[in-house]
Design an enzyme around this catalytic site. Structure first.
Site, mmCIF file in Angstrom:
data_model
loop_
_atom_site.group_PDB
_atom_site.id
_atom_site.type_symbol
_atom_site.label_atom_id
_atom_site.label_comp_id
_atom_site.label_asym_id
_atom_site.label_seq_id
_atom_site.Cartn_x
_atom_site.Cartn_y
_atom_site.Cartn_z
ATOM 1 C CD GLU A 97 -1.428 0.684 4.333
ATOM 2 O OE1 GLU A 97 -1.446 1.499 3.446
ATOM 3 O OE2 GLU A 97 -0.798 -0.072 4.608
ATOM 4 C CE LYS A 122 -0.101 1.578 14.614
ATOM 5 N NZ LYS A 122 -1.417 1.679 13.092
HETATM 6 N N1 PSU Z 1 -2.160 1.394 10.452
HETATM 7 C C1 PSU Z 1 -0.694 1.752 10.698
HETATM 8 N N2 PSU Z 1 -0.108 2.399 9.411
HETATM 9 C C2 PSU Z 1 -0.875 2.938 8.038
HETATM 10 C C3 PSU Z 1 -2.531 2.689 8.693
HETATM 11 C C4 PSU Z 1 -2.878 1.812 9.696
HETATM 12 O O1 PSU Z 1 0.018 1.130 11.245
HETATM 13 O O2 PSU Z 1 -0.088 3.496 7.629
HETATM 14 C C5 PSU Z 1 -3.112 2.660 7.532
HETATM 15 C C6 PSU Z 1 -3.250 1.681 6.075
HETATM 16 O O3 PSU Z 1 -3.373 2.552 5.197
HETATM 17 C C7 PSU Z 1 -5.089 1.452 6.640
HETATM 18 C C8 PSU Z 1 -5.531 2.310 6.785
HETATM 19 O O4 PSU Z 1 -6.078 1.259 5.494
HETATM 20 O O5 PSU Z 1 -4.369 3.706 7.460
HETATM 21 C C9 PSU Z 1 -7.044 2.872 8.348
HETATM 22 O O6 PSU Z 1 -7.179 4.516 8.038
HETATM 23 P P1 PSU Z 1 -8.981 4.583 8.567
HETATM 24 O O7 PSU Z 1 -9.061 3.927 9.745
HETATM 25 O O8 PSU Z 1 -9.345 5.788 8.283
HETATM 26 O O9 PSU Z 1 -9.439 3.430 7.556
#
Ligand code: PSU
Ligand code: MN
Length: 308
Positions: free
Chosen positions: A26, A160
């Site tokens: 990603e 996390k």
């Molecule tokens: N967790 C991480 N690093 C990240 C993300 C999540 O440790 O960069 C990013 C990923 O791209 C994940 C996104 O898909 O955050 C989730 O965002 P949201 O909670 O807005 O869906």
């Protein structure tokens, strides 16, 4: 049909055409997940690890409205410096393409593009999930609804602990997503190896995981598989330390009134600051560890697909 939106890098296209293993990566983790220049170093190293394992990396992102499957060195640099790059999940995908903008794909966004390109394995750090305080915020990552419908296996180090892990696992169960632990019966919590929550199955070998993925595809059961790969022992952070940092970061987000797609990047940045960079070092270590395992999984799956 979707091919008209995609620019598949020649190296990736050649590997896909001949059934060789390809691993999707990603770009949000680069643009919104880590600071520059560590993010750029991480992105390059992860690609190198995947190549060293005998697979082809395909970092996914949107450039001027074109969905890139495999990025050049200068594209990576652009994402790392986050020059007006938007975070792109399922909702944002058609907008960014229609508007001809640059976009960094989240887990959900990357899964969509990987499936279109025919890539079955995707490596990241952590999944999005159900946020703490969901009863008030209704904040549930689109990564979970994507896992419900898109056939890509995601290798991660869990979610996390900024999130609500038990509720995230409940949603994944509802979504029909098998959550497999690689050499662990416990679902890892990103910076540490334990969460107190169980995975559906612990597998000690990647051939078993590949077989599960292949059979799921053959059964035409839509949706992903999560392979949870704990952070290596020597890279794990102290649980009490990181949990208290996360509490403070959540409180900071709350008082700053951060919400929606900005909350995850805000928390990640805040945690890096509060740990004096320790969380970043751990984050990079776990992504690299996932890259190694993801490449091996893609190889196992390619061998199965070719009937070897
Ligand atoms: N967790 C991480 N690093 C990240 C993300 C999540 O440790 O960069 C990013 C990923 O791209 C994940 C996104 O898909 O955050 C989730 O965002 P949201 O909670 O807005 O869906
Ligand atoms: Mn959200």
């Amino acid at each position: 049909m979707m091919q008209k939106f995609l620019d598949i890098h020649p190296e990736v296209a050649a590997a896909l055409a001949s059934g060789r293993p390809v691993v999707a990566l990603e770009s949000t983790i680069i643009s919104h997940g880590m600071p520059y220049p560590q993010n750029l170093a991480m992105a390059r190293e992860v690609e190198d690890i995947i190549r060293a394992e005998g697979a082809v990396p395909a970092t996914i992102g949107i450039i001027k409205g074109r969905i890139k499957i495999g990025l050049s060195a200068s594209d990576l640099e652009n994402f790392a410096q986050n020059r007006n790059v938007e975070k792109v999940s399922r909702r944002d995908f058609p907008l960014i393409v229609a508007e001809g903008k640059d976009g960094a794909t989240t887990v959900a966004g990357t899964m969509i593009a990987a499936e279109w390109a025919g890539i079955k394995v995707f490596v990241t750090g952590g999944l999005g999930g159900v946020h703490r305080g969901v009863a008030e915020s209704w904040d549930i990552s689109a990564d979970l609804t994507e896992l419900m419908q898109t056939n890509v296996a995601v290798v991660c180090a869990g979610v996390k602990s900024i999130l609500d892990i038990p509720k995230t696992l409940e949603v994944l169960e509802t979504a029909g997503v098998p959550v497999i632990g690689y050499k662990t019966a416990e679902f890892p919590s990103f910076f540490t190896r334990s969460s107190g929550c169980q995975v559906l199955r612990a597998y000690d070998d990647l051939e078993s995981v590949a077989r599960l993925i292949k059979i799921k595809h053959e059964m035409n059961l839509k949706g992903g598989v999560v392979l949870a790969n704990p952070i290596p022992e020597e890279d794990a952070l102290d649980a009490d330390m990181i949990n208290s940092v996360i509490k403070d970061a959540l409180a900071a987000a709350d008082s700053a009134g951060i919400s929606g797609k900005n909350i995850t990047p805000f928390l990640l940045k805040n945690i890096v600051e509060r740990t004096g960079g320790k969380s970043l070092v751990a984050n990079i270590a776990l992504v690299k560890n996932n890259a190694r395992i993801g490449a091996q999984l893609a190889k196992s799956l390619a061998e199965l697909d070719q009937g070897l």
